[in-house]
Design a protein around this motif. Sequence first.
Motif, PDB file in Angstrom:
ATOM      1  N   THR A 185      16.029   1.531  18.237  1.00 30.35           N
ATOM      2  CA  THR A 185      15.232   1.649  19.464  1.00 30.35           C
ATOM      3  C   THR A 185      15.853   0.832  20.596  1.00 30.35           C
ATOM      4  N   GLN A 239       8.907   5.582  20.647  1.00 33.12           N
ATOM      5  CA  GLN A 239       8.393   5.410  19.283  1.00 33.12           C
ATOM      6  C   GLN A 239       6.860   5.362  19.327  1.00 33.12           C
ATOM      7  N   ASP A 289      12.749   9.163  19.855  1.00 33.51           N
ATOM      8  CA  ASP A 289      12.600   8.010  18.960  1.00 33.51           C
ATOM      9  C   ASP A 289      11.485   8.304  17.955  1.00 33.51           C
ATOM     10  N   GLU A 290      11.855   8.700  16.772  1.00 40.59           N
ATOM     11  CA  GLU A 290      10.935   9.002  15.669  1.00 40.59           C
ATOM     12  C   GLU A 290       9.834   9.999  16.050  1.00 40.59           C
TER      13      GLU A 290
HETATM   14 MG   LIG Z   1      12.614   1.738  16.371  1.00 42.72          MG
END
Ligand SMILES: [Mg+2]
Length: 251
Positions: free
Chosen positions: A46, A88, A174-175
């Motif tokens: 991240t 995220q 991000d995810e």
């Molecule tokens: Mg992360």
Amino acid sequence: MNDTASLTLRGVSRRFGGLLAVDGVDMHLPRGARRALLGPNGAGKTTLVNLISGALPLTSGSITLFGADVSREPGRRRVRHGLARTYQQSKVFSGLPVETNIELALIGADGGLWRALPGGRRSRARHERACRLAVELGLVEQMGKPAGALSHGGKRQLELAMALACEPRLLVLDEPAAGLSPSERQMLTDLLLRLDPDLTLLLIEHDMNVALAVTDSVTVMADGRVVAEGTPEDVVSSRLVQDLYLGTAHG
Ligand SMILES: [Mg+2]
Ligand SMILES: Nc1ncnc2c1ncn2[C@@H]1O[C@H](COP(=O)(O)OP(=O)(O)OP(=O)(O)O)[C@@H](O)[C@H]1O
């Protein structure tokens, strides 16, 4: 597809006090690349994305986006080069309807274009475009509802719609599958597979089924450094990567 680089990182580092969270990362993404960024919790994934998007300044190194050195440019200028990202933790305007969230992303992305059109036409065209994106992202039944009322998965889809509204050339996620149900994961995978082939994708994802279905190359980070890079098959079968993931929360 030509071979112009979308993103080039050279010696990218970021220090937080005594911690070198990102440590001399080199990366080269040709146009249209689909790259997974893997690594255990705390590897620096991240943080690396925050450096790419300009959310955090570099400690050292350089970042080139579509041939332009953006190392010292703020995030809003990087958006103009065609960069869009998701977070995220979902970031949506909870009190505003789904389609209004997308319209706001469109306003941010297309300031110049929308300013050139007369007010009424501008807002109607923007509203229609936002609705089209909502439909594409499977949010049709959620339109009119405040974004805060969406399920976790719905919020992630909305965030992706907002990123795609910017018509990015480089999309950094991000995810995106975190917290999604199996059917929402399948929908996300299908959507990522349908993206414009010219678009470059950098995807942080702990769900290997999603990550490996939609990417053609993999970078693995650990302790801030790149520890492996290659095809999904090579990287995932490597001993190093199996050791790294063994015993981590995500397995
Ligand atoms: Mg992360
Ligand atoms: N703003 C910050 N200030 C201080 N330390 C930070 C900050 N952001 C991240 N870190 C630290 O940097 C390291 C890398 O964190 P990062 O969030 O980039 O990891 P990650 O690979 O994204 O992990 P995860 O898979 O859990 O999301 C961690 O040790 C984290 O605690």
